[in-house]
Design a protein around this motif. Structure first.
Motif, PDB file in Angstrom:
ATOM      1  N   TYR A   1     -13.531 -20.949   3.367  1.00 41.70           N
ATOM      2  CA  TYR A   1     -12.650 -19.856   3.782  1.00 41.70           C
ATOM      3  C   TYR A   1     -12.647 -19.800   5.312  1.00 41.70           C
ATOM      4  CZ  TYR A   1     -13.332 -17.778  -0.947  1.00 41.70           C
ATOM      5  OH  TYR A   1     -13.398 -17.538  -2.306  1.00 41.70           O
ATOM      6  N   GLU A   2     -11.620 -19.179   5.876  1.00 42.06           N
ATOM      7  CA  GLU A   2     -11.703 -18.791   7.277  1.00 42.06           C
ATOM      8  C   GLU A   2     -12.659 -17.606   7.372  1.00 42.06           C
ATOM      9  OE1 GLU A   2      -7.635 -19.520   9.603  1.00 42.06           O
ATOM     10  OE2 GLU A   2      -7.387 -18.124   7.953  1.00 42.06           O
ATOM     11  N   ILE A   3     -13.585 -17.643   8.310  1.00 45.87           N
ATOM     12  CA  ILE A   3     -14.500 -16.507   8.447  1.00 45.87           C
ATOM     13  C   ILE A   3     -14.099 -15.601   9.608  1.00 45.87           C
ATOM     14  CG2 ILE A   3     -16.390 -17.776   7.385  1.00 45.87           C
ATOM     15  CD1 ILE A   3     -17.658 -17.991  10.214  1.00 45.87           C
ATOM     16  N   GLY A   4     -13.041 -15.971  10.331  1.00 40.42           N
ATOM     17  CA  GLY A   4     -12.512 -15.093  11.366  1.00 40.42           C
ATOM     18  C   GLY A   4     -13.562 -14.691  12.382  1.00 40.42           C
ATOM     19  N   SER A   5     -13.665 -13.409  12.639  1.00 39.97           N
ATOM     20  CA  SER A   5     -14.523 -12.907  13.717  1.00 39.97           C
ATOM     21  C   SER A   5     -16.005 -12.900  13.385  1.00 39.97           C
ATOM     22  CB  SER A   5     -14.071 -11.509  14.135  1.00 39.97           C
ATOM     23  OG  SER A   5     -12.874 -11.592  14.873  1.00 39.97           O
ATOM     24  N   ILE A   6     -16.395 -13.320  12.196  1.00 40.61           N
ATOM     25  CA  ILE A   6     -17.820 -13.590  11.982  1.00 40.61           C
ATOM     26  C   ILE A   6     -18.256 -14.672  12.964  1.00 40.61           C
ATOM     27  CG2 ILE A   6     -19.525 -14.520  10.351  1.00 40.61           C
ATOM     28  CD1 ILE A   6     -18.105 -13.106   8.116  1.00 40.61           C
ATOM     29  N   THR A   7     -17.296 -15.470  13.416  1.00 40.32           N
ATOM     30  CA  THR A   7     -17.564 -16.455  14.467  1.00 40.32           C
ATOM     31  C   THR A   7     -18.179 -15.778  15.694  1.00 40.32           C
ATOM     32  OG1 THR A   7     -15.644 -17.743  13.730  1.00 40.32           O
ATOM     33  CG2 THR A   7     -16.538 -18.265  15.905  1.00 40.32           C
ATOM     34  N   LYS A   8     -17.774 -14.555  15.991  1.00 44.43           N
ATOM     35  CA  LYS A   8     -18.321 -13.837  17.149  1.00 44.43           C
ATOM     36  C   LYS A   8     -19.818 -13.621  17.007  1.00 44.43           C
ATOM     37  CE  LYS A   8     -14.147 -11.305  18.602  1.00 44.43           C
ATOM     38  NZ  LYS A   8     -13.150 -11.843  17.656  1.00 44.43           N
ATOM     39  N   LEU A   9     -20.282 -13.390  15.794  1.00 44.69           N
ATOM     40  CA  LEU A   9     -21.716 -13.239  15.562  1.00 44.69           C
ATOM     41  C   LEU A   9     -22.440 -14.531  15.926  1.00 44.69           C
ATOM     42  CD1 LEU A   9     -23.453 -11.480  12.635  1.00 44.69           C
ATOM     43  CD2 LEU A   9     -24.071 -13.851  13.085  1.00 44.69           C
ATOM     44  N   LEU A  10     -21.843 -15.680  15.589  1.00 42.74           N
ATOM     45  CA  LEU A  10     -22.424 -16.972  15.934  1.00 42.74           C
ATOM     46  C   LEU A  10     -22.442 -17.158  17.452  1.00 42.74           C
ATOM     47  CD1 LEU A  10     -20.615 -19.257  13.300  1.00 42.74           C
ATOM     48  CD2 LEU A  10     -22.636 -17.813  12.988  1.00 42.74           C
ATOM     49  N   THR A  11     -21.323 -16.829  18.098  1.00 41.45           N
ATOM     50  CA  THR A  11     -21.229 -16.971  19.548  1.00 41.45           C
ATOM     51  C   THR A  11     -22.219 -16.059  20.254  1.00 41.45           C
ATOM     52  OG1 THR A  11     -18.884 -17.530  19.347  1.00 41.45           O
ATOM     53  CG2 THR A  11     -19.651 -16.831  21.523  1.00 41.45           C
ATOM     54  N   GLY A  12     -22.337 -14.832  19.782  1.00 40.93           N
ATOM     55  CA  GLY A  12     -23.303 -13.902  20.365  1.00 40.93           C
ATOM     56  C   GLY A  12     -24.728 -14.428  20.248  1.00 40.93           C
ATOM     57  N   ASN A  13     -25.043 -15.038  19.106  1.00 43.41           N
ATOM     58  CA  ASN A  13     -26.375 -15.597  18.913  1.00 43.41           C
ATOM     59  C   ASN A  13     -26.627 -16.753  19.875  1.00 43.41           C
ATOM     60  OD1 ASN A  13     -28.430 -17.544  17.469  1.00 43.41           O
ATOM     61  ND2 ASN A  13     -28.691 -15.556  16.490  1.00 43.41           N
ATOM     62  N   LEU A  14     -25.613 -17.582  20.106  1.00 41.04           N
ATOM     63  CA  LEU A  14     -25.760 -18.699  21.039  1.00 41.04           C
ATOM     64  C   LEU A  14     -26.008 -18.209  22.466  1.00 41.04           C
ATOM     65  CD1 LEU A  14     -22.928 -21.068  19.753  1.00 41.04           C
ATOM     66  CD2 LEU A  14     -25.396 -21.334  19.407  1.00 41.04           C
ATOM     67  N   ILE A  15     -25.318 -17.147  22.869  1.00 42.07           N
ATOM     68  CA  ILE A  15     -25.549 -16.558  24.191  1.00 42.07           C
ATOM     69  C   ILE A  15     -26.971 -16.019  24.281  1.00 42.07           C
ATOM     70  CG2 ILE A  15     -24.982 -14.584  25.664  1.00 42.07           C
ATOM     71  CD1 ILE A  15     -22.927 -16.637  26.104  1.00 42.07           C
TER      72      ILE A  15
END
Length: 364
Positions: A74-88
Motif C-alpha cells: 500500500y502507499e503509506i503516505g505521511s507515515i513516511t514522515k515518521l521514518l524521516t523524523g527517525n533518521l534525523i
C-alpha cells in the motif's frame, strides 16, 4: 463506494464481548466493517508483548480475485514522515547535527534563506510542523498534474524557500510537507548520500524491511487505491524532493517489524524514537513530537502517525507502557474511517489493557 459511518460503526462495536482476547476483539471490529464495505481492502498488523498477528480483508482491487495479505503493498503516505523524523534523530545521536540547530547551513547551496528569516528556523521546528514556511499548494498542483500532483520541480521548491521573506505563523502548528522536503535535504547533506540510500542503510536493511519500497514499486502484490468516490488512483511516483514527506510504499509485515523494534527499546532506531517521542508543540487540540503525534488519556499515552494519499489511508500507532502496536492500511482515501477504526480499537481493546496494567501495578 459507500463507507460505513461512525454511528453505525459504534453500534456494531458495542456488541463485542469483553471475554474475547485482544486479537479476537480486533478481528471482530474490522470484520464488522469489512462485511458492510466489501470493496475496501484492509490489512492490519498487531503487535502485543512481542507477538505479531495479521488480519486481512478484501481483494487488491475491485476487479481482482486476489486477496490481500501481510505482504500486500500500500502507499503509506505521511507515515513516511515518521521514518524521516527517525533518521534525523539518528543523525543527531551520531553527532551529524543537533535537532535544535538552525537549518541555514544544512541546506544545499541553491537554497538560500532571505535575510528576514535567517537564523530563525530550527530542525525541530520542521519536524514538529511549526516552521512558519509556506506549504505546497496542493490544489494548484492538482490543476497542473491531476494524476501525479507530487511531481514537483526544484524550481517550485526554490520559489518557496528563496523567495520567502516572512514566517507567517512561526511557533504555531501548521501541517507542512515542505518542512519534510527540507529535512530530506538536510539528511542528504550530512550523510552525502541520497535520502533513498540513507533510508535503506539505516532502517530498511537493519530491520529486514525487504518489501518497503522507494523508487521501484513495480510489484504484482499491491493494491489499487481508490478516491472517496470510488475512482481508481495511481500510486504517486517517486520524486526525490518530496519523497521524505510521503512517498514510501510498504506492507503490514514490514511495518510491524518497525513496531517491534520501537517497543523493544533496543538499537539505534529505538534510541532515536526517544527523541521522536519528545513533545515539541502542544496546545489544547494536539501534542506533536518529532514526526508523530501523541494521544493522552489519564496517565496513558499512545503515539501515532497517519498517512493519506489520493488512494490509500493508513495509521501507525503504539503504546510502550501497555506494550502494543498497530498498523492499519486501507486501499481507500478515507482518513475518517481510519480514525474511527483506531478509536474503536483503543476504546474496546487497548484502553482496557492500560487499565488492567494500572490495576496490577496498584496491587503490587
Amino acid at each position: 463506494m459507500k463507507v460505513t459511518t461512525s454511528i453505525f460503526t459504534l453500534l456494531l462495536i458495542s456488541q463485542i464481548t469483553f471475554a474475547q482476547t485482544a486479537a479476537k476483539k480486533i478481528d471482530s471490529i474490522f470484520r464488522s466493517i469489512a462485511i458492510y464495505n466489501p470493496e475496501i481492502a484492509m490489512s492490519v498488523g498487531f503487535v502485543e508483548n512481542g507477538n505479531t498477528t495479521f488480519f486481512n480483508y478484501g481483494k487488491i482491487s475491485k476487479e481482482s480475485t486476489q486477496a490481500v495479505n501481510e505482504n500486500t503493498i500500500y502507499e503509506i503516505g505521511s507515515i513516511t514522515k515518521l521514518l524521516t523524523g527517525n533518521l534525523i534523530a539518528q543523525a543527531h545521536n551520531e553527532g551529524k547535527l543537533k535537532i535544535d540547530d538552525f537549518i541555514d547551513d544544512y541546506l544545499p547551496k541553491e537554497y538560500v534563506l532571505s535575510n528576514e528569516i535567517k537564523g530563525k528556523i530550527k530542525i525541530s521546528d520542521l519536524a514538529s510542523h511549526q516552521s512558519g514556511l509556506p506549504n505546497f499548494d496542493f490544489r494548484k498542483l492538482m490543476e497542473i498534474n491531476p494524476k501525479q500532483p507530487l511531481d514537483i520541480t526544484k524550481e517550485s521548491v526554490h520559489a518557496l524557500i528563496n523567495e520567502n521573506t516572512k514566517l507567517i505563523d512561526y511557533g504555531s502548528y501548521r501541517y507542512s510537507n515542505i518542512s519534510y522536503t527540507l529535512m530530506g535535504m538536510i539528511l542528504e547533506k550530512v550523510y552525502s548520500k541520497s535520502y533513498e540510500d540513507i533510508l535503506k542503510e539505516k532502517m530498511l536493511l537493519p530491520l529486514k524491511m525487504e518489501n518497503t519500497l522507494t523508487s521501484n514499486f513495480n510489484v504484482k502484490n499491491k493494491v489499487t487505491g481508490y478516491e472517496f468516490n470510488g475512482i481508481p488512483q495511481d500510486f504517486f511516483n517517486w520524486n526525490y524532493l518530496i519523497a521524505p514527506a510521503g512517498l514510501v510504499k510498504s506492507n503490514t509485515s514490514d511495518l510491524t517489524k518497525l513496531l517491534k523494534t520501537i517497543l523493544s527499546n533496543t538499537g539505534e532506531i529505538s534510541k532515536a524514537t526517544a527523541i521522536a517521542e519528545t513533545t515539541f508543540f502542544k496546545n489544547t487540540e494536539r501534542e506533536i513530537g518529532f514526526g508523530q503525534q501523541m494521544e493522552r488519556i489519564a496517565d496513558d499515552v499512545y503515539f501515532y502517525k497517519t498517512g493519506n494519499t489520493m488512494g490509500c489511508a493508513t495509521i501507525f500507532a503504539y503504546d510502550k507502557k501497555s506494550n502494543w502496536g498497530m498498523v492499519i492500511l486501507l486501499n481507500h482515501n478515507s482518513p475518517q474511517l481510519i480514525g474511527e477504526l483506531m478509536d474503536a480499537n483503543y476504546e474496546q481493546v487497548f484502553k482496557k489493557k492500560a487499565v488492567s496494567n494500572n490495576t496490577k501495578k496498584m496491587q503490587l
